[in-house]
Scaffold this active site. Structure first.
Site, PDB file in Angstrom:
ATOM      1  N   HIS A  71      11.550  17.538  14.052  1.00 29.19           N
ATOM      2  CA  HIS A  71      10.356  16.777  13.656  1.00 29.19           C
ATOM      3  C   HIS A  71       9.570  17.470  12.545  1.00 29.19           C
ATOM      4  O   HIS A  71       8.408  17.167  12.322  1.00 29.19           O
ATOM      5  CB  HIS A  71       9.449  16.537  14.877  1.00 29.19           C
ATOM      6  CG  HIS A  71      10.016  15.549  15.851  1.00 29.19           C
ATOM      7  ND1 HIS A  71       9.506  15.353  17.114  1.00 29.19           N
ATOM      8  CD2 HIS A  71      11.056  14.667  15.742  1.00 29.19           C
ATOM      9  CE1 HIS A  71      10.218  14.418  17.746  1.00 29.19           C
ATOM     10  NE2 HIS A  71      11.155  13.998  16.941  1.00 29.19           N
ATOM     11  N   CYS A  81       8.458  17.316  -1.050  1.00 25.55           N
ATOM     12  CA  CYS A  81       8.150  16.474  -2.211  1.00 25.55           C
ATOM     13  C   CYS A  81       8.970  15.190  -2.107  1.00 25.55           C
ATOM     14  O   CYS A  81      10.201  15.233  -2.035  1.00 25.55           O
ATOM     15  CB  CYS A  81       8.484  17.211  -3.502  1.00 25.55           C
ATOM     16  SG  CYS A  81       8.254  16.159  -4.952  1.00 25.55           S
ATOM     17  N   TYR A 122      -3.578  17.041   8.843  1.00 29.83           N
ATOM     18  CA  TYR A 122      -2.605  18.138   9.009  1.00 29.83           C
ATOM     19  C   TYR A 122      -3.131  19.458   8.436  1.00 29.83           C
ATOM     20  O   TYR A 122      -2.742  20.527   8.904  1.00 29.83           O
ATOM     21  CB  TYR A 122      -1.231  17.732   8.440  1.00 29.83           C
ATOM     22  CG  TYR A 122      -0.612  16.666   9.323  1.00 29.83           C
ATOM     23  CD1 TYR A 122      -0.025  17.006  10.541  1.00 29.83           C
ATOM     24  CD2 TYR A 122      -0.700  15.319   8.991  1.00 29.83           C
ATOM     25  CE1 TYR A 122       0.479  16.032  11.389  1.00 29.83           C
ATOM     26  CE2 TYR A 122      -0.198  14.330   9.826  1.00 29.83           C
ATOM     27  CZ  TYR A 122       0.388  14.696  11.033  1.00 29.83           C
ATOM     28  OH  TYR A 122       0.872  13.724  11.877  1.00 29.83           O
ATOM     29  N   SER A 169       8.513  15.073  27.517  1.00 30.39           N
ATOM     30  CA  SER A 169       8.316  13.949  28.438  1.00 30.39           C
ATOM     31  C   SER A 169       9.497  12.984  28.428  1.00 30.39           C
ATOM     32  O   SER A 169       9.573  12.094  29.279  1.00 30.39           O
ATOM     33  CB  SER A 169       7.028  13.208  28.080  1.00 30.39           C
ATOM     34  OG  SER A 169       7.063  12.826  26.731  1.00 30.39           O
ATOM     35  N   GLN A 197      11.252  19.830  19.035  1.00 33.47           N
ATOM     36  CA  GLN A 197      10.446  18.706  18.536  1.00 33.47           C
ATOM     37  C   GLN A 197       9.099  19.227  18.063  1.00 33.47           C
ATOM     38  O   GLN A 197       8.303  18.485  17.519  1.00 33.47           O
ATOM     39  CB  GLN A 197      10.213  17.695  19.661  1.00 33.47           C
ATOM     40  CG  GLN A 197      11.484  17.113  20.229  1.00 33.47           C
ATOM     41  CD  GLN A 197      11.198  16.324  21.499  1.00 33.47           C
ATOM     42  OE1 GLN A 197      10.888  15.143  21.450  1.00 33.47           O
ATOM     43  NE2 GLN A 197      11.292  16.976  22.637  1.00 33.47           N
ATOM     44  N   ASN A 198       8.845  20.511  18.295  1.00 30.25           N
ATOM     45  CA  ASN A 198       7.522  21.068  18.002  1.00 30.25           C
ATOM     46  C   ASN A 198       7.414  21.471  16.539  1.00 30.25           C
ATOM     47  O   ASN A 198       8.344  22.024  15.969  1.00 30.25           O
ATOM     48  CB  ASN A 198       7.247  22.278  18.896  1.00 30.25           C
ATOM     49  CG  ASN A 198       7.272  21.909  20.365  1.00 30.25           C
ATOM     50  OD1 ASN A 198       7.166  20.732  20.691  1.00 30.25           O
ATOM     51  ND2 ASN A 198       7.407  22.890  21.226  1.00 30.25           N
ATOM     52  N   ILE A 199       6.243  21.240  15.984  1.00 31.43           N
ATOM     53  CA  ILE A 199       6.014  21.589  14.585  1.00 31.43           C
ATOM     54  C   ILE A 199       5.277  22.921  14.477  1.00 31.43           C
ATOM     55  O   ILE A 199       4.958  23.375  13.396  1.00 31.43           O
ATOM     56  CB  ILE A 199       5.215  20.468  13.881  1.00 31.43           C
ATOM     57  CG1 ILE A 199       3.847  20.263  14.558  1.00 31.43           C
ATOM     58  CG2 ILE A 199       6.001  19.163  13.877  1.00 31.43           C
ATOM     59  CD1 ILE A 199       2.937  19.308  13.797  1.00 31.43           C
ATOM     60  N   ASP A 200       5.032  23.583  15.624  1.00 33.71           N
ATOM     61  CA  ASP A 200       4.080  24.704  15.654  1.00 33.71           C
ATOM     62  C   ASP A 200       4.624  26.058  15.190  1.00 33.71           C
ATOM     63  O   ASP A 200       3.861  26.996  15.040  1.00 33.71           O
ATOM     64  CB  ASP A 200       3.486  24.839  17.060  1.00 33.71           C
ATOM     65  CG  ASP A 200       4.540  25.090  18.149  1.00 33.71           C
ATOM     66  OD1 ASP A 200       5.577  25.704  17.866  1.00 33.71           O
ATOM     67  OD2 ASP A 200       4.294  24.664  19.301  1.00 33.71           O
ATOM     68  N   ALA A 232       6.683  26.430  32.127  1.00 32.97           N
ATOM     69  CA  ALA A 232       7.778  27.016  31.357  1.00 32.97           C
ATOM     70  C   ALA A 232       7.638  28.535  31.245  1.00 32.97           C
ATOM     71  O   ALA A 232       8.623  29.269  31.327  1.00 32.97           O
ATOM     72  CB  ALA A 232       7.817  26.385  29.967  1.00 32.97           C
TER      73      ALA A 232
HETATM   74  P1  OAD Z   1       4.644  15.201  25.493  1.00 29.12           P
HETATM   75  O1  OAD Z   1       3.185  15.486  25.398  1.00 29.12           O
HETATM   76  O2  OAD Z   1       5.072  13.785  25.483  1.00 29.12           O
HETATM   77  O3  OAD Z   1       5.216  15.833  26.835  1.00 29.12           O
HETATM   78  C1  OAD Z   1       4.985  17.163  27.194  1.00 29.12           C
HETATM   79  C2  OAD Z   1       5.741  17.435  28.480  1.00 29.12           C
HETATM   80  O4  OAD Z   1       5.550  18.813  28.791  1.00 29.12           O
HETATM   81  C3  OAD Z   1       5.258  16.644  29.685  1.00 29.12           C
HETATM   82  O5  OAD Z   1       6.396  16.079  30.328  1.00 29.12           O
HETATM   83  C4  OAD Z   1       4.560  17.672  30.576  1.00 29.12           C
HETATM   84  O6  OAD Z   1       4.795  17.427  31.964  1.00 29.12           O
HETATM   85  C5  OAD Z   1       5.264  18.957  30.160  1.00 29.12           C
HETATM   86  N1  OAD Z   1       4.456  20.183  30.284  1.00 29.12           N
HETATM   87  C6  OAD Z   1       3.135  20.351  30.033  1.00 29.12           C
HETATM   88  N2  OAD Z   1       2.758  21.634  30.206  1.00 29.12           N
HETATM   89  C7  OAD Z   1       3.892  22.305  30.574  1.00 29.12           C
HETATM   90  C8  OAD Z   1       4.171  23.679  30.892  1.00 29.12           C
HETATM   91  N3  OAD Z   1       3.232  24.615  30.859  1.00 29.12           N
HETATM   92  N4  OAD Z   1       5.447  23.993  31.253  1.00 29.12           N
HETATM   93  C9  OAD Z   1       6.425  23.043  31.298  1.00 29.12           C
HETATM   94  N5  OAD Z   1       6.210  21.752  30.996  1.00 29.12           N
HETATM   95  C10 OAD Z   1       4.968  21.377  30.636  1.00 29.12           C
HETATM   96  O7  OAD Z   1       5.356  16.039  24.334  1.00 29.12           O
HETATM   97  P2  OAD Z   1       6.822  15.868  23.728  1.00 29.12           P
HETATM   98  O8  OAD Z   1       7.770  15.378  24.756  1.00 29.12           O
HETATM   99  O9  OAD Z   1       7.139  17.125  23.023  1.00 29.12           O
HETATM  100  O10 OAD Z   1       6.701  13.662  17.730  1.00 29.12           O
HETATM  101  O11 OAD Z   1       6.579  14.723  22.678  1.00 29.12           O
HETATM  102  C11 OAD Z   1       7.674  14.282  21.906  1.00 29.12           C
HETATM  103  C12 OAD Z   1       7.207  13.858  20.552  1.00 29.12           C
HETATM  104  O12 OAD Z   1       6.155  12.914  20.724  1.00 29.12           O
HETATM  105  C13 OAD Z   1       6.547  14.926  19.725  1.00 29.12           C
HETATM  106  O13 OAD Z   1       7.459  15.799  19.070  1.00 29.12           O
HETATM  107  C14 OAD Z   1       5.786  14.125  18.729  1.00 29.12           C
HETATM  108  C15 OAD Z   1       5.295  12.977  19.568  1.00 29.12           C
HETATM  109  O14 OAD Z   1       5.450  11.744  18.968  1.00 29.12           O
HETATM  110  C16 OAD Z   1       6.267  13.531  16.463  1.00 29.12           C
HETATM  111  O15 OAD Z   1       5.136  13.801  16.116  1.00 29.12           O
HETATM  112  C17 OAD Z   1       7.312  13.006  15.529  1.00 29.12           C
END
Ligand code: OAD
Length: 233
Positions: free
Chosen positions: A110, A118, A57, A179, A92-95, A221
């Site tokens: 997340h 801590c 990290y 996703s 859900q994004n940490i960014d 997006a």
């Molecule tokens: P994913 O990587 O699972 O999914 C990303 C989604 O974004 C996919 O469905 C892609 O089709 C879509 N995508 C990609 N580029 C795009 C764009 N330019 N415009 C629109 N859509 C786009 O990521 P998350 O669903 O965020 O958790 O993943 C969920 C969680 O999985 C994360 O928060 C993380 C991981 O485990 C933790 O770390 C706790």
């Protein structure tokens, strides 16, 4: 004429930050950087090998510090400034790109990359610097209890009470770039729909929980969200 909404909840996932140059999780060059999830994103891994996880990290913090918001993040800020009603962002994004875009009402379910928590006193503090198993908590001053404030598999997501209330009381729920495979976020659309909200998905393609969306907008997006937001103003 468009329906008038009063309380909107956006759920954002890795896809909203993809056009800012941050890889999504489930893409080929995924955010875990060729590491196994079990080694870097589980609470068991952290207890077994804390410095390995800290270093992972630390590197991610360095990768993310200079990333900037794209038109999708900025469109949400624009909506919050001009919408006659409430707009929440559950991410859900940490960014921290929603913060960098000056958005408000952000719930980091997340965690976030620029925070440490801590495990002794429960307090969090903000930093873009490194952490290790020797980092001292600035509040309780104990060493060895600091953890990146990232919700690992095996831990409870944050702010769930507040999020559940929002899902039950919003009249529009919009999921962007996720996703739909990681719970509980994947189930949010079902709750919002059950309690009467209109549900919309913006994604490159169909998410796995697509059945519960009233409408799908397929595309990037950064292109589709600004267009959609114009229809709300
Ligand atoms: P994913 O990587 O699972 O999914 C990303 C989604 O974004 C996919 O469905 C892609 O089709 C879509 N995508 C990609 N580029 C795009 C764009 N330019 N415009 C629109 N859509 C786009 O990521 P998350 O669903 O965020 O958790 O993943 C969920 C969680 O999985 C994360 O928060 C993380 C991981 O485990 C933790 O770390 C706790």
């Amino acid at each position: 004429m468009n329906k008038k909404y009063h309380r909107i909840v956006f759920l954002t996932g890795a896809g909203i930050s993809q056009e800012s140059g941050i890889p999504t999780f489930r893409s080929e060059t995924g955010l875990w950087n060729n590491h196994r999830v079990e080694d870097v994103a589980t609470i068991e891994a952290f207890y077994k090998n804390p410095d390995f996880v800290h270093d992972f990290y630390n590197q991610m913090r360095k990768d993310l510090i200079n990333k900037t918001p794209n038109p999708a993040h900025l469109a949400l800020t624009e909506l919050q400034k001009n919408f006659d009603g409430e707009v929440y962002i559950v991410t859900q994004n940490i960014d921290t790109l929603h913060e960098k875009a000056n958005s408000q009402n952000i719930l980091h379910m997340h965690g976030q990359i620029n925070e440490l928590v801590c495990l002794n006193c429960g307090k969090t503090h903000t930093t873009w610097g490194d952490s290790s198993s020797e980092t001292t908590c600035p509040f309780c001053e104990r060493e060895g209890f600091i953890k990146p404030n990232i919700v690992f598999f095996g831990e409870m997501p944050l702010y769930m009470d507040k999020i559940e209330t929002l899902l039950k009381t919003c009249d529009l729920f919009v999921s962007i770039g996720t996703s739909g495979v990681v719970y509980p976020a994947a189930g949010f659309v079902q709750t919002a729909k059950y309690y009467g909200a209109t549900t919309i998905e913006i994604n490159l393609d169909m998410a796995s929980n697509n059945f519960f969306f009233d409408k799908h907008i397929y595309g990037k997006a950064g292109l589709e969200l600004p267009k959609f937001i114009k229809t709300l103003l």
